[in-house]
Design a protein around this motif. Structure first.
Motif: not given
Length: 469
Positions: A4, A6, A21, A24, A93, A121, A131-134, A144, A146
């Protein structure tokens, strides 16, 4: 890997695309302004390109039984806050940041926090925000929650990039964005001393100054004298700090501590418990004097030792205000959060913390304080104090025009017959809210404790007054 993109700014500004990730995890300290230790961080994303929006940080609850309710509250707070400011987020996120006790068991920490990540989430999903990423960041690695692909997200995690070596770091440097170390380091600059000898000396000075100051704060004429004396002494200490030989950043706080005696610190700390004195001190908020004032407030916060911890609310709030006024929002949030830990009911800290978190402009309060200083507010202290609180209130309520919910606080009104509201008298160590554990002892100030409690409850001429300011 969940691919993704951002961007770090709104359309029309220079943007950086983060892919996955690793990017991020690298961006987190630049988003917050520091490295968040022992924290859960949630960031709202907006639009098709995932523009960063509101962000929220909280210490990770130690008890797993608290994770569910905390997750629900955090999700609701981030979504509702984003709706007030920028609109409903399109995604979120999540970061869980916690090092292992031995510095080598990051994977175990990640697994221990997995139920918390899942609960967060689920809470976001219940509000129809995915939640796009955790991510979990621990011991210099990230995982990650996710991504199920072990090829890009192995069980052992991936190493975090070295600080200052990424595109995000270069862009942040170009934009003038600075990372102020870890949250733990920032809080350590404001926490009370722990060295036993220094703590004993400062506590003795506070014990001595308290009984002598209390009767003066309860007398009309003497209280004005205390205000003037406190501000004169604070100004001398600021000049002393400013004139000192500059020290390396790692030694600056220790150098400031050596410049101020225990008796001097005690006098200013106790004097700042009077709200009019505190509001006048807040006028040192800009220009060259702002930095020396900030250093003084940090120094005084470190001197609120032992049972005087609650007294730190005043210097911490002033430190947060100066930080916010001079553009250091991360530093302001840290100081104001600690002020509210010291005294959760401290209204001035509540208002400033809310206004800072809403991203509002501090100029309304700066303007009010400038006008009060120009008019020589010693002649009308009650009016000056009311104006300071109302200016923050107005700043917070100004967000209502953008959809924010105003924080309602009862405003100060003049008392009949020229009466005055009470000073916020210094609390003796025995006046803390927390009850002592069975069998423990707590130092007391002889003969002053009852009068101090009465002073906190009632204003002059028998009128009820607000308990906290």
């Amino acid at each position: 890997m969940n691919k993704h993109h951002e961007s770090t700014g709104p359309a029309g500004e220079q943007q950086i695309t983060l892919r996955g990730p690793a990017d991020l995890a690298d961006a987190l300290p630049y988003l917050m302004g520091f490295y968040p230790n022992d924290s859960v961080v949630m960031v709202a994303l907006h639009g098709s390109q995932g523009r960063f929006g509101g962000r929220l940080r909280l210490g990770i609850p130690q008890a797993p039984g608290e994770w569910g309710p905390v997750a629900d509250q955090l999700a609701e707070c981030l979504v509702s806050g984003s709706e007030r400011r920028e609109g409903r987020p399109d995604a979120i996120v999540i970061f869980l940041c916690q090092d292992s006790p031995d510095g080598a068991s990051g994977r175990l920490t990640m697994e221990r926090l997995r139920p918390f990540a899942q609960r967060l989430r689920t809470a976001c999903g219940a509000l129809d925000v995915p939640v796009l990423e955790a991510l979990c960041l621990s011991d210099g690695r990230y995982w990650s929650y996710c991504c199920p692909d072990a090829r890009c997200c192995p069980d052992r995690g991936n190493p975090l990039a070295m600080p200052g070596t990424t595109v995000m770091a270069a862009a942040a440097t170009y934009a003038g964005v600075h990372v102020r170390g870890t949250l733990r380091d920032m809080e350590a600059r404001l926490r009370p001393w722990r060295t036993p000898a220094a703590v004993r000396a400062q506590e003795k000075a506070l014990d001595t100054a308290g009984p002598a100051l209390l009767p003066r704060l309860l007398d009309e004429r003497a209280r004005r004298e205390v205000t003037e004396e406190t501000l004169r002494l604070a100004r001398r200490l600021m000049d002393r700090i400013e004139d000192a030989q500059p020290a390396p950043p790692a030694l600056a706080d220790a150098g400031d501590d050596q410049l101020i005696g225990s008796d001097e610190a005690a006098a200013v700390i106790l004097g700042l418990q009077d709200r009019e004195t505190r509001d006048k001190a807040a006028a040192w908020m800009e220009g060259p004097e702002a930095q020396s004032a900030l250093r003084l407030w940090r120094t005084l916060a470190r001197r609120c030792v032992g049972p005087y911890g609650e007294h730190a609310a005043a210097p911490l709030t002033l430190a947060g205000w100066v930080s916010w006024s001079t553009g250091d929002e991360p530093g302001a949030r840290v100081a104001l959060s600690l002020a509210l830990r010291a005294d959760p009911d401290y209204t001035f800290a509540q208002l400033l913390h809310r206004a800072c978190n809403e991203g509002l402009d501090p100029e309304a309060l700066r303007r009010c304080l400038r006008e009060a200083a120009d008019a020589d507010a010693f002649a009308d202290e009650e009016h000056a104090s009311a104006e300071a609180v109302e200016a923050v209130q107005a700043t917070v309520e100004s967000g209502a025009g953008r959809g924010a919910t105003p924080l309602h606080v009862r405003k100060v009104r003049a008392l009949p017959d020229g009466g005055r509201r009470r000073a916020r008298a210094p609390r003796p160590p025995g006046g803390e809210r927390r009850k002592a554990s069975p069998g423990s002892t707590r130092p007391r100030v002889p003969a002053a404790g009852r009068r101090t409690r009465d002073a906190r409850r009632y204003g002059r001429r028998g009128s009820r007054a607000r308990r906290h300011d």
